[in-house]
Design an enzyme around this catalytic site. Sequence first.
Site, PDB file in Angstrom:
ATOM      1  N   ASP A  14      -1.420  -0.878   6.150  1.00 35.10           N
ATOM      2  CA  ASP A  14      -1.564  -0.374   7.515  1.00 35.10           C
ATOM      3  C   ASP A  14      -2.999   0.017   7.872  1.00 35.10           C
ATOM      4  OD1 ASP A  14      -1.341   3.125   7.637  1.00 35.10           O
ATOM      5  OD2 ASP A  14      -1.471   1.980   5.795  1.00 35.10           O
ATOM      6  N   ASP A  61      -7.087  -2.190   4.407  1.00 35.60           N
ATOM      7  CA  ASP A  61      -6.120  -3.180   3.928  1.00 35.60           C
ATOM      8  C   ASP A  61      -6.340  -4.555   4.551  1.00 35.60           C
ATOM      9  OD1 ASP A  61      -4.700  -1.424   2.263  1.00 35.60           O
ATOM     10  OD2 ASP A  61      -3.545  -0.657   3.957  1.00 35.60           O
ATOM     11  N   ASP A 113       0.868  -1.168   0.000  1.00 36.51           N
ATOM     12  CA  ASP A 113       0.000   0.000   0.000  1.00 36.51           C
ATOM     13  C   ASP A 113       0.912   1.228   0.000  1.00 36.51           C
ATOM     14  OD1 ASP A 113      -2.332   1.612   0.394  1.00 36.51           O
ATOM     15  OD2 ASP A 113      -1.804   1.744   2.509  1.00 36.51           O
TER      16      ASP A 113
END
Length: 642
Positions: free
Chosen positions: A536, A540, A344
Amino acid sequence: MSKSCEQCVDSSEHATEQNQSINILNNTYGIPVVSLVLLILGLAFSFFELSFFSPIIAFIWLGITYIIIGAPVLLKSAKLIAKGKIYNEFVLMSVATIGAFIIGSYAEGVAVMLFYVVGELFQDLAVKNAKKSIESLLKIQEEEATVLENDTTITMHPKKVKIGQVILVKPGQNVPLDGELVSLEANFNTAALTGESTPEYKQKAEVVYAGSVSLEKPVKIKVNRDFEDTKLSKIFKMVQDAAGRKAKTQLLINRLAKVYTPIVFWMAIAVVVLPFFFLGSDYVFQTWFQRALIFLVISCPCALVISIPLGYFGGIGAGSRNGILFKGSNFLDLMTKVDTVVMDKTGTLTKGIFEVQEVHADGVEKELLLELIALLEANSTHPIAKAIVSYTNIKNSTLKTTNVEEISGHGLVGKVGEYNVLAGNSKLLDKYNIAYNSDLHSKGQTLILIAINHIYAGYIAVADALKDDALEAVKRLSSLKIKETIILSGDKQEVVDTIAKELGIQKAIGGLLPEEKILEVDKLKKEGRIVAFVGDGINDAPVITLADVGIAMGGLGSDAAVETADIVIQTDQPSKVATAIAIGVAAKKIIWQNISLALGVKILVLILGTVGLATMWAAVIADVGVALLAILNSVRIQRMNF
């Protein structure tokens, strides 16, 4: 630390239970030392053929020595036999050493038991060394909290402190519970949680985590989580659970031990019995009985089944020392197979600390635009929302915010006063059929598009800086022969491309919803890739679960991401992904070295012993030597730099 051969790879809790069975012995090094001195004296008396050291005296002398060193093992063996459990190392050692006394090899019998116990002591020492980095966590959990009530202080266990109460933390004291800082400012040492030695500066209302150490002055903290819900408590649970999740190598050895031990017993019996049918009058029972005893001594799989879990445990400990929590030894193994790392962007590769760069109002007063957007964004915990609220610094607005809805991957919708306000990306405005200038260019920044009463009203541009080690992270992954590093983000493609270019990443996809990230990772898995996903945020969590290895940033990351992840990086450093791989590779290499060494030496001495070319002393030295070499090899991982 002692375990039955069948259970040497059980969890650390079970290992502790097994260890208690001969704790009388392991509580002191005195008994092995005394036994060694008595054995050496007995051998010396025998070697110099001193007159007083007759065969009867030798039997009594070495018999007493044997009882001193072997009593706990013999007792454990008797208890197991009474329960019908005869295929274990306690019974194996007891049979081999008592057999040695039966054939008159008193010194050899004592030596086998003595070196077996010494090996156990070394194993215990090695495990303690491997556990040091994990046990250090246990020392930072406070058992007392000082609660402030009506200008007085009350001391109680953190479990009894309620959410909303204010606690006082003195300089040098560990923070007992998660909470918000009530004091104006303070510095905290968070090294135990994150591995970062630099003090962390906190201002009023910022979150302080249990396990942080207050520096310089007393501070007040308003508790916002119960004891069992603190990040520190969750770390403990992760570490405890890790021991019960075994890697395939451990499970293989566990199954092997259950078959191996009874086979060894029956082969030892065969070594005694079968030659009788082939040698006839040349058969000498004592010769073949001694060879069977040698067979039993060398065949004990202690080195094999102890060094493997010790290798994994050492890997988990090395990870903990580097701010990486493996939730099981199986993930140490799996990290060595990862060929694709997907990350990410926000909070993973970037700091997640946004700053407003530009405000553009279209058909509305800039002050009104900022007031409306600030009041709406105050209902979100997203880093961009926090940046906007901080920038606008609205304090005395009379407008009330109602009906706020956060649409994942799109933005926020709500009513502020009499205004219907939308704030998010282009997908949000498209969803509500709101026209806007599609030619807007962010120059690598994130644009928050705003609509008021269903009419486009402008945008706010924010930017996020790369983490200090982001470039190093990508370079290290490349050096570890990771086939591809990919960025998947919900941010605009232009912003994602800018970050990817800075890092030298070839593939980066932006504008993704959480479910679209799942589809992208699923595609990679269907191609046969072994995928690690690093994220995080709460959005996610689903893709972290789907990936072969889910990795969460544990410092700033959401609870959902941390709880669903297989590996947690407490330092929030993306470069630690490469460190996790390196630790996994080192642990796997050491474990297979131990397996090869143990099997190779044992098979060789078993063959030599069966044909009469290896003595009981050779069996003792080979067994203890291999075990010690395997243990020393296993603890190397604790001294490695990753």
